[in-house]
Design an enzyme around this catalytic site. Structure first.
Site, PDB file in Angstrom:
ATOM      1  N   GLU A 164       0.842  -1.202   0.000  1.00 34.56           N
ATOM      2  CA  GLU A 164       0.000   0.000   0.000  1.00 34.56           C
ATOM      3  C   GLU A 164       0.872   1.244   0.000  1.00 34.56           C
ATOM      4  O   GLU A 164       1.288   1.713   1.060  1.00 34.56           O
ATOM      5  CB  GLU A 164      -0.916   0.037   1.238  1.00 34.56           C
ATOM      6  N   GLU A 251      -6.306  -7.256  -0.423  1.00 36.41           N
ATOM      7  CA  GLU A 251      -6.581  -7.056   0.997  1.00 36.41           C
ATOM      8  C   GLU A 251      -7.985  -6.500   1.128  1.00 36.41           C
ATOM      9  O   GLU A 251      -8.368  -5.577   0.395  1.00 36.41           O
ATOM     10  CB  GLU A 251      -5.578  -6.054   1.578  1.00 36.41           C
TER      11      GLU A 251
END
Ligand code: MG
Length: 333
Positions: A164, A251
């Site tokens: 991320e 995710e």
């Protein structure tokens, strides 16, 4: 009368036997996703198998290896395959924190490789996730070169080169991605590579307007936490797919983006319907026992699987149910 009863009895026994054989057969097929699908590739916006059919993988992500190393072993992979019905798991190698890759590379690789090898033994796909929020080009090039040399021949492997990105621009993330993808492709010409986008994989529209060119088998990651991320992010996912990007949800979970608070069942279901409609693969966060909603286990959970419902938190119970049945029910249902 007696004859009829015996006939009905024999018929019932045959039906039961047939059902049992069918059940074992289904379990056998489900338990061998890599044998069934083989080498994966990206075809347009779809993830496809070696027969050209679209594949949807689903499973769970381990938590940061530096904080939850006790779950990084082959036995938990086997449990997640046999009991949770995972067709993919994600090994989340923490990069920047203490005991992360930059601090302890050898120990970190040992943990990640236990999960990779568990996945290969149990015939499921595995995401090798560079679990970082900052750009760490040098470490990433060194790590992925080693992984691609060692595991690039296995159809099981999916690389996720940047979990991320937080505040880097798409230009910066794109430049990093070109370097790391090029390095992997020197040693592994074909396995799937997942590309992150800025703001915790929310900015897919930026990648859609300016994607990486000249590489095959790339997908872009979208992460959602259902109590925070809603229709606006699904619209971005739709936009990205319309522009030709292949999307992978590496995710996700039902609570808010900080990993805490109650599960938003309505919104999680909206996401599930959206992913099913678009045949998007997904991975739920996470196999860990931290005191937070998104960690799926209690501290009572054994380090090698064998978990009962008492070891699972609400998010663990619901994720397991979703993986086993394809459906999510509320607690009251
Ligand atoms: Mg390969």
């Amino acid at each position: 009368m007696i004859n009829n009863s015996i006939k009905i009895y024999i018929l019932k026994r045959r039906i039961l036997l047939f059902a049992a054989i069918l059940f074992v057969g289904i379990c056998f097929v489900q338990a061998q996703p890599v044998k069934k699908h083989g080498k994966l590739s990206v075809n347009g916006t779809a993830l496809t198998d070696e027969h050209g059919d679209t594949v949807v993988l689903s499973g769970v992500s381990y938590g940061w290896h530096n904080w939850w190393p006790r779950f990084y072993n082959k036995e938990t992979v086997k449990w997640l395959v046999d009991d949770w019905n995972c067709t993919v798991v994600r090994a989340a190698m923490g990069v920047e924190p203490k005991k992360g890759y930059l601090d302890s590379p050898e120990w970190s690789k040992e943990k990640i490789e236990a999960v990779i090898e568990g996945a290969i033994e149990n015939d499921i796909y595995v995401i090798i996730d560079w679990h970082s929020h900052g750009l760490q080009m040098k470490g990433a090039l060194e790590f992925f070169e080693e992984m691609a040399k060692k595991y690039g021949k296995y159809p099981h492997i999916i690389y996720e080169i940047y979990n991320e990105p937080d505040h880097q621009s798409w230009d910066e993330v794109k430049a990093y991605s070109i370097e790391v993808v090029s390095k992997i492709r020197e040693f592994d010409p074909d396995n799937i590579i997942l590309i992150g986008t800025p703001h915790w994989d929310q900015d897919l529209h930026l990648a859609a307007d300016d994607p990486l060119e000249g590489f095959s088998n790339l997908m872009y990651t979208l992460h959602f936490y259902a109590a925070t991320h809603k229709q606006q992010l699904r619209d971005r996912g739709d936009y990205a797919m319309q522009k030709g990007l292949a999307v992978f949800v590496s995710e996700c979970a039902g609570m808010s983006a900080n990993g805490n608070g109650p599960i938003d069942y309505d919104e999680w279901n909206n996401w599930i319907e959206w992913m099913q409609k678009n045949k998007i693969s997904w991975v739920c966060w996470s196999v860990a026992d931290k005191n937070e909603t998104c960690s799926m286990l209690y501290e009572s959970a054994g380090s090698k699987g064998g978990w009962t419902e008492n070891d699972l938190k609400e998010s663990g119970i619901k994720t397991r149910e979703l993986l086993r049945t394809g459906k999510l029910t509320r607690n009251s249902e």
